[in-house]
Design a protein around this motif. Structure first.
Motif, PDB file in Angstrom:
ATOM      1  N   ARG A  51      34.740  37.266  33.390  1.00  0.00           N
ATOM      2  CA  ARG A  51      34.957  37.159  34.843  1.00  0.00           C
ATOM      3  C   ARG A  51      35.774  38.344  35.353  1.00  0.00           C
ATOM      4  N   LYS A  52      36.793  38.750  34.611  1.00  0.00           N
ATOM      5  CA  LYS A  52      37.590  39.911  35.013  1.00  0.00           C
ATOM      6  C   LYS A  52      36.746  41.176  35.048  1.00  0.00           C
ATOM      7  N   ILE A  53      35.879  41.322  34.068  1.00  0.00           N
ATOM      8  CA  ILE A  53      35.014  42.500  34.026  1.00  0.00           C
ATOM      9  C   ILE A  53      34.095  42.516  35.242  1.00  0.00           C
ATOM     10  N   LEU A  54      33.522  41.368  35.575  1.00  0.00           N
ATOM     11  CA  LEU A  54      32.625  41.299  36.726  1.00  0.00           C
ATOM     12  C   LEU A  54      33.355  41.552  38.038  1.00  0.00           C
ATOM     13  N   SER A  55      34.595  41.121  38.131  1.00  0.00           N
ATOM     14  CA  SER A  55      35.346  41.325  39.370  1.00  0.00           C
ATOM     15  C   SER A  55      36.098  42.656  39.364  1.00  0.00           C
ATOM     16  N   LYS A  56      35.878  43.468  38.309  1.00  0.00           N
ATOM     17  CA  LYS A  56      36.467  44.804  38.190  1.00  0.00           C
ATOM     18  C   LYS A  56      37.994  44.771  38.162  1.00  0.00           C
ATOM     19  N   VAL A 108      37.113  30.255  25.954  1.00  0.00           N
ATOM     20  CA  VAL A 108      37.643  30.273  27.320  1.00  0.00           C
ATOM     21  C   VAL A 108      38.191  31.658  27.647  1.00  0.00           C
ATOM     22  N   ASN A 109      38.904  32.271  26.700  1.00  0.00           N
ATOM     23  CA  ASN A 109      39.424  33.622  26.936  1.00  0.00           C
ATOM     24  C   ASN A 109      38.300  34.628  27.124  1.00  0.00           C
ATOM     25  N   GLN A 110      37.233  34.500  26.342  1.00  0.00           N
ATOM     26  CA  GLN A 110      36.078  35.385  26.516  1.00  0.00           C
ATOM     27  C   GLN A 110      35.461  35.201  27.897  1.00  0.00           C
TER      28      GLN A 110
END
Length: 145
Positions: free
Chosen positions: A117-122, A110-112
């Motif tokens: 998702r954070k990486i994709l949303s910058k 889940v953390n990964q």
């Protein structure tokens, strides 16, 4: 003697203008046809890329679903054993260790997923610092001269 009106200089100028107009019109029709073919080819390429992207998204989420399903299915067995059966202390410890291991695996997954998702949303920033690394000679990366 008067010449025929279709043999006068004005008639020849008119003929040249008409021929030039016809040639120009043919050129524009061919150009529009070429642009239309290009647009159709571009749309086809765009549609193919969207299909490929869609397939990759499906594969990605299928892989994620399988990654989540494995720990969940490994949790179900020990939970059912703990609920339905009277187990000795050693078997209970084993069931609890399997549960703990798989819950930790689920948390990690889940953390990964959230980091992805954070990486994709910058919104995920990489921090770095300058370091000097020493590589031991035993690793065979450095040659002694």
């Amino acid at each position: 003697m008067l010449s025929a009106p279709w043999f006068t200089i004005w008639a020849y100028i008119f003929y040249i203008i008409v021929i030039f107009g016809i040639v120009l019109r043919i050129f524009r029709v061919l150009q529009n046809d070429q642009e239309l073919k290009h647009d159709i080819e571009f749309e086809k390429l765009k549609r193919d890329q969207e299909e490929i992207l869609h397939e990759h998204k499906l594969m990605f989420f299928t892989d994620i679903a399988h990654e989540f399903k494995t720990p969940l299915s490994l949790i179900v067995g020990p939970v059912n054993s703990l609920i339905c059966k009277v187990l000795n202390e050693e078997d209970q410890k084993f069931c609890y260790s399997v549960l703990s291991r798989n819950v930790n695996r689920m948390t990690y997954l889940v953390n990964q997923f959230l980091d992805f998702r954070k990486i994709l949303s910058k919104k995920f920033f990489l921090t770095y610092c300058r370091m000097h690394l020493r590589i031991p000679r035993k690793m065979g990366l450095l040659r002694s001269s």
